[in-house]
Scaffold this active site. Structure first.
Site, PDB file in Angstrom:
ATOM      1  N   ARG A 156      12.895   2.634  28.740  1.00 22.53           N
ATOM      2  CA  ARG A 156      12.988   1.168  28.832  1.00 22.53           C
ATOM      3  C   ARG A 156      13.115   0.559  27.438  1.00 22.53           C
ATOM      4  O   ARG A 156      12.566   1.089  26.476  1.00 22.53           O
ATOM      5  CB  ARG A 156      11.759   0.595  29.535  1.00 22.53           C
ATOM      6  CG  ARG A 156      11.728   0.879  31.011  1.00 22.53           C
ATOM      7  CD  ARG A 156      10.458   0.393  31.648  1.00 22.53           C
ATOM      8  NE  ARG A 156       9.663   1.492  32.155  1.00 22.53           N
ATOM      9  CZ  ARG A 156       8.362   1.410  32.443  1.00 22.53           C
ATOM     10  NH1 ARG A 156       7.713   0.282  32.245  1.00 22.53           N
ATOM     11  NH2 ARG A 156       7.720   2.456  32.903  1.00 22.53           N
ATOM     12  N   ASN A 197      -0.338   6.713  44.584  1.00 22.59           N
ATOM     13  CA  ASN A 197       0.493   6.024  43.606  1.00 22.59           C
ATOM     14  C   ASN A 197       1.942   6.341  43.977  1.00 22.59           C
ATOM     15  O   ASN A 197       2.435   7.438  43.703  1.00 22.59           O
ATOM     16  CB  ASN A 197       0.139   6.557  42.207  1.00 22.59           C
ATOM     17  CG  ASN A 197       0.949   5.878  41.106  1.00 22.59           C
ATOM     18  OD1 ASN A 197       1.786   5.013  41.376  1.00 22.59           O
ATOM     19  ND2 ASN A 197       0.700   6.281  39.871  1.00 22.59           N
ATOM     20  N   ARG A 203       7.797  14.892  22.919  1.00 25.50           N
ATOM     21  CA  ARG A 203       7.697  16.314  22.513  1.00 25.50           C
ATOM     22  C   ARG A 203       9.051  16.860  22.105  1.00 25.50           C
ATOM     23  O   ARG A 203       9.172  17.563  21.093  1.00 25.50           O
ATOM     24  CB  ARG A 203       7.125  17.151  23.664  1.00 25.50           C
ATOM     25  CG  ARG A 203       5.648  16.965  23.856  1.00 25.50           C
ATOM     26  CD  ARG A 203       5.198  17.535  25.161  1.00 25.50           C
ATOM     27  NE  ARG A 203       5.745  16.768  26.287  1.00 25.50           N
ATOM     28  CZ  ARG A 203       5.259  16.763  27.510  1.00 25.50           C
ATOM     29  NH1 ARG A 203       4.236  17.522  27.803  1.00 25.50           N
ATOM     30  NH2 ARG A 203       5.787  16.031  28.470  1.00 25.50           N
ATOM     31  N   HIS A 259      -0.222  -2.075  33.062  1.00 21.99           N
ATOM     32  CA  HIS A 259      -1.117  -0.976  32.646  1.00 21.99           C
ATOM     33  C   HIS A 259      -2.584  -1.409  32.685  1.00 21.99           C
ATOM     34  O   HIS A 259      -3.424  -0.846  31.983  1.00 21.99           O
ATOM     35  CB  HIS A 259      -0.778  -0.458  31.224  1.00 21.99           C
ATOM     36  CG  HIS A 259       0.561   0.182  31.126  1.00 21.99           C
ATOM     37  ND1 HIS A 259       1.430  -0.032  30.078  1.00 21.99           N
ATOM     38  CD2 HIS A 259       1.205   1.035  31.956  1.00 21.99           C
ATOM     39  CE1 HIS A 259       2.531   0.657  30.269  1.00 21.99           C
ATOM     40  NE2 HIS A 259       2.434   1.318  31.397  1.00 21.99           N
ATOM     41  N   ILE A 310       1.265  10.219  25.045  1.00 18.95           N
ATOM     42  CA  ILE A 310       1.561  10.345  23.614  1.00 18.95           C
ATOM     43  C   ILE A 310       0.300  10.045  22.800  1.00 18.95           C
ATOM     44  O   ILE A 310      -0.056  10.784  21.873  1.00 18.95           O
ATOM     45  CB  ILE A 310       2.702   9.371  23.207  1.00 18.95           C
ATOM     46  CG1 ILE A 310       3.943   9.608  24.068  1.00 18.95           C
ATOM     47  CG2 ILE A 310       3.015   9.500  21.725  1.00 18.95           C
ATOM     48  CD1 ILE A 310       4.938   8.450  24.065  1.00 18.95           C
ATOM     49  N   ARG A 369      -2.433   2.216  44.076  1.00 17.24           N
ATOM     50  CA  ARG A 369      -1.983   1.527  42.872  1.00 17.24           C
ATOM     51  C   ARG A 369      -0.852   0.591  43.287  1.00 17.24           C
ATOM     52  O   ARG A 369       0.150   1.037  43.865  1.00 17.24           O
ATOM     53  CB  ARG A 369      -1.450   2.549  41.873  1.00 17.24           C
ATOM     54  CG  ARG A 369      -0.962   1.883  40.634  1.00 17.24           C
ATOM     55  CD  ARG A 369      -0.420   2.869  39.665  1.00 17.24           C
ATOM     56  NE  ARG A 369      -0.278   2.249  38.379  1.00 17.24           N
ATOM     57  CZ  ARG A 369      -0.093   2.923  37.270  1.00 17.24           C
ATOM     58  NH1 ARG A 369      -0.067   4.230  37.296  1.00 17.24           N
ATOM     59  NH2 ARG A 369       0.033   2.287  36.137  1.00 17.24           N
ATOM     60  N   GLU A 426      -6.435   6.359  35.265  1.00 13.73           N
ATOM     61  CA  GLU A 426      -6.176   5.228  36.164  1.00 13.73           C
ATOM     62  C   GLU A 426      -6.607   5.553  37.603  1.00 13.73           C
ATOM     63  O   GLU A 426      -7.089   4.687  38.323  1.00 13.73           O
ATOM     64  CB  GLU A 426      -4.688   4.880  36.137  1.00 13.73           C
ATOM     65  CG  GLU A 426      -4.291   4.258  34.803  1.00 13.73           C
ATOM     66  CD  GLU A 426      -2.850   4.530  34.416  1.00 13.73           C
ATOM     67  OE1 GLU A 426      -2.510   5.724  34.211  1.00 13.73           O
ATOM     68  OE2 GLU A 426      -2.070   3.579  34.321  1.00 13.73           O
TER      69      GLU A 426
HETATM   70  P1  AMP Z   1       2.163   9.618  30.624  1.00 13.00           P
HETATM   71  O1  AMP Z   1       3.168   8.651  31.144  1.00 13.00           O
HETATM   72  O2  AMP Z   1       0.905   8.988  30.132  1.00 13.00           O
HETATM   73  O3  AMP Z   1       1.924  10.786  31.543  1.00 13.00           O
HETATM   74  O4  AMP Z   1       2.829  10.267  29.305  1.00 13.00           O
HETATM   75  C1  AMP Z   1       3.974  11.075  29.411  1.00 13.00           C
HETATM   76  C2  AMP Z   1       4.614  11.203  28.036  1.00 13.00           C
HETATM   77  O5  AMP Z   1       3.644  11.671  27.094  1.00 13.00           O
HETATM   78  C3  AMP Z   1       5.727  12.243  27.990  1.00 13.00           C
HETATM   79  O6  AMP Z   1       6.959  11.666  28.317  1.00 13.00           O
HETATM   80  C4  AMP Z   1       5.706  12.673  26.543  1.00 13.00           C
HETATM   81  O7  AMP Z   1       6.609  11.865  25.815  1.00 13.00           O
HETATM   82  C5  AMP Z   1       4.311  12.359  26.050  1.00 13.00           C
HETATM   83  N1  AMP Z   1       3.523  13.550  25.696  1.00 13.00           N
HETATM   84  C6  AMP Z   1       2.778  14.341  26.496  1.00 13.00           C
HETATM   85  N2  AMP Z   1       2.222  15.340  25.782  1.00 13.00           N
HETATM   86  C7  AMP Z   1       2.617  15.186  24.491  1.00 13.00           C
HETATM   87  C8  AMP Z   1       2.378  15.874  23.263  1.00 13.00           C
HETATM   88  N3  AMP Z   1       1.614  16.945  23.209  1.00 13.00           N
HETATM   89  N4  AMP Z   1       2.973  15.400  22.151  1.00 13.00           N
HETATM   90  C9  AMP Z   1       3.753  14.296  22.194  1.00 13.00           C
HETATM   91  N5  AMP Z   1       3.998  13.605  23.304  1.00 13.00           N
HETATM   92  C10 AMP Z   1       3.447  14.021  24.447  1.00 13.00           C
END
Ligand code: AMP
Length: 400
Positions: free
Chosen positions: A240, A8, A284, A180, A328, A92, A378
Site C-alpha cells: 500500500r 479474522n 526479509r 490497527h 518487522i 475482528r 491482536e
Molecule cells: P505481520 O503483518 O505483522 O505478520 O508482518 C509480516 C511482515 O513482517 C512480513 O511481510 C515481513 O516483511 C516482516 N517480517 C517478518 N519477519 C521478519 C524478519 N525476521 N525480518 C524482517 N522482516 C520480517
C-alpha cells in the site's frame, strides 16, 4: 473446557484461533489455523500450542467456494476432530464507524448497522461480516462479539479526527478513524503491566507489519494515528502506498484514464515496498537483496517512519518512549536500529546488544527515550474482549 473462537476473515482466507477459558481471567491458546485459497485452492491448516501441525487438508473450490463455507469447514473440524465446545466467537471487524468505541455483542440489528460501514471499507468489511451472518443463521444461540480496528482511536480530539474539507463530509463519516487499534490496545495494556511509568507517559507505538502504522499514546490512550479514513494513509506498507498527495489520484484519473477500481487496485496492491522495489513486499527479501531498488525501498520506509516520529511526538508535546511491534518491528533488529537513528535527535539511543538479542527493552542507559520491542497479539485481545462481554452479559442476566 469451554473455548472462545477468534475469527479474522480476509478476502480469500479465514484465520482462526481457539482459546481455552481457564480460571477467572486465564485464556490459553489451543489452536491457530487458517483456510487459505477460499474459492480457488482451499487448504485448511492448523497447529497446536507447541506448533505441532494438527491438520493440512486440501479441498476442491466447490467444497469451499466462499467465506460462509470456510466458516462451516473450520467449525466442523474444530468440533469433530478437536472436540471443542464453543462458548463464544470473537470477530475482528475492521470498521466500527463513528459509533462503536468498544466491542459489541452481535445480533441482527448490530450486523445491519455494521453493514452501513461497507462503503467506508469495501475491501475488508464485507469479508469480516460474512462469517458473522453465517453463524447468526446457523448458530443463533452462540454469543458473538465484534472487535473493531477503529475503536481504540475513537477518543481522538475533533481537531485530530477531521480533514480540512466541508463539514457535511465529516457528518456522513469521512473522518480520520485510524486502524490497527486492537494491536495498539494490546501493546498499551502490556506497557501498563511491564513498565507502568512508561505507560503513563507520552508513547509512540510503531506497528510495522505487512500493514504499517504508528499511534501516539498519551497515558495509554490513542490521541493520533498515521492512518485515517482508510488503511492506505501514513506509512508506506508492503503493497500500500501510504500518504500520497490527492493530486496524484486526480492525475491518474484525468490524465491516465484510470478507473476508480484500477486506482484502488494500484494503491492497495502495487505500491509500497513492492512498488518501490519492484522486487518484493517482504522486508526479509529486501534486506537480503543487493539490488539498489531494494535498498532504496527500505531507505524510503525508514525515512517516512522517522518523519512520522517527529509528527507524532509533536502531537504528544514530547516523547517518553517508542515501541516497535508486529512482524518487522518485532523481528528486524536492523530496521529498528535504522529507525532509531532517524529520531536520535529527539534523545533516543539504542543499546545495540539488547536490540540484536531481541530483548524487550532496547534503549541504552543514556537514552532520554525508552525504546522497546513488544510482541503484539491482536487475537488474544479479541478473546479477552469476547470473554469480558459474555461474562458481563451473564452477570447482567443473573441480576448481579
Ligand atoms: P505481520 O503483518 O505483522 O505478520 O508482518 C509480516 C511482515 O513482517 C512480513 O511481510 C515481513 O516483511 C516482516 N517480517 C517478518 N519477519 C521478519 C524478519 N525476521 N525480518 C524482517 N522482516 C520480517
Amino acid at each position: 473446557m469451554d473455548t472462545i473462537l477468534v475469527l479474522n476473515a480476509g478476502s480469500s482466507s479465514l484465520k482462526f484461533q481457539v482459546f481455552g477459558i481457564a480460571g477467572t481471567n486465564g485464556l490459553q491458546r489451543m489452536v491457530k489455523g487458517q483456510i487459505d485459497g477460499v474459492g480457488t485452492s482451499p487448504r485448511l491448516r492448523a497447529m497446536g500450542p507447541d506448533k505441532r501441525p494438527l491438520v493440512d487438508r486440501a479441498y476442491s473450490p466447490d467444497e469451499v467456494p466462499d467465506l460462509p463455507a470456510a466458516t462451516h469447514v473450520a467449525g466442523a473440524w474444530l468440533r469433530e476432530a478437536q472436540g471443542f465446545e464453543l462458548a463464544a466467537v470473537g470477530h475482528r471487524v475492521v470498521h466500527g464507524g463513528p459509533d462503536y468505541a468498544r466491542p459489541v455483542r452481535l445480533d441482527d440489528l448490530v450486523l445491519r448497522h455494521l453493514e452501513r460501514y461497507i462503503p467506508l471499507a469495501p475491501l475488508h468489511q464485507p469479508n469480516n461480516l460474512a462469517p458473522i451472518r453465517t453463524l447468526i443463521e446457523r448458530r443463533p444461540d452462540l454469543p458473538q462479539v465484534a472487535c473493531f480496528d477503529t475503536a481504540f482511536h475513537r477518543g481522538h480530539s475533533a481537531v485530530a479526527d477531521h480533514y480540512a474539507i466541508p463539514e457535511r463530509f465529516y457528518a456522513e463519516g469521512v473522518r480520520r478513524y485510524g486502524f490497527h487499534g486492537l494491536s495498539y490496545e494490546y501493546v498499551s495494556g502490556c506497557l501498563r503491566d511491564i513498565a507502568p511509568n512508561i505507560a503513563s507517559g507520552r508513547v509512540i507505538v510503531a506497528h510495522l507489519g505487512s500493514g504499517a502504522s504508528m499511534c501516539a499514546l498519551s497515558e495509554g490512550r490513542s490521541v493520533e494515528s498515521t492512518l485515517g479514513f482508510t488503511a492506505l494513509d501514513g506509512l508506506p506498507m508492503g503493497t500500500r502506498c501510504g500518504q500520497i498527495d490527492p493530486g496524484v489520484i486526480l492525475y491518474l484519473i484525468a490524465e491516465k484514464g484510470m478507473t476508480a477500481a484500477q486506482v484502488q487496485d494500484l494503491l492497495y496492491r502495487e505500491c509500497g515496498l513492492k512498488g518501490l522495489s519492484g522486487i518484493s513486499n517482504d522486508v526479509r527479501d529486501l534486506l537480503k537483496s543487493d539490488d539498489a531498488r531494494a535498498t532504496f525501498a527500505l531507505d524510503h520506509f525508514v525515512y517516512r517512519i522517522g518523519l512520522y516520529a517527529g509528527t507524532l511526538a509533536a502531537s504528544l508535546g514530547g516523547l517518553d518512549a517508542f515501541v516497535f511491534t508486529a512482524g518487522i518491528g518485532e523481528n528486524s533488529a536492523e530496521i529498528r536500529a535504522r529507525i532509531v537513528e532517524k529520531f536520535g535527535w529527539l534523545g533516543a539511543e539504542l543499546d545495540h546488544a539488547a536490540n540484536a538479542a531481541g530483548e524487550l527493552m532496547i534503549s541504552s542507559g543514556a537514552s532520554r527515550i525508552a525504546l522497546l520491542a513488544v510482541p503484539t497479539d491482536e487475537e488474544l485481545m479479541i478473546a479477552r474482549h469476547t470473554l469480558n462481554l459474555i461474562r458481563a452479559d451473564k452477570m447482567g442476566r443473573s441480576g448481579r
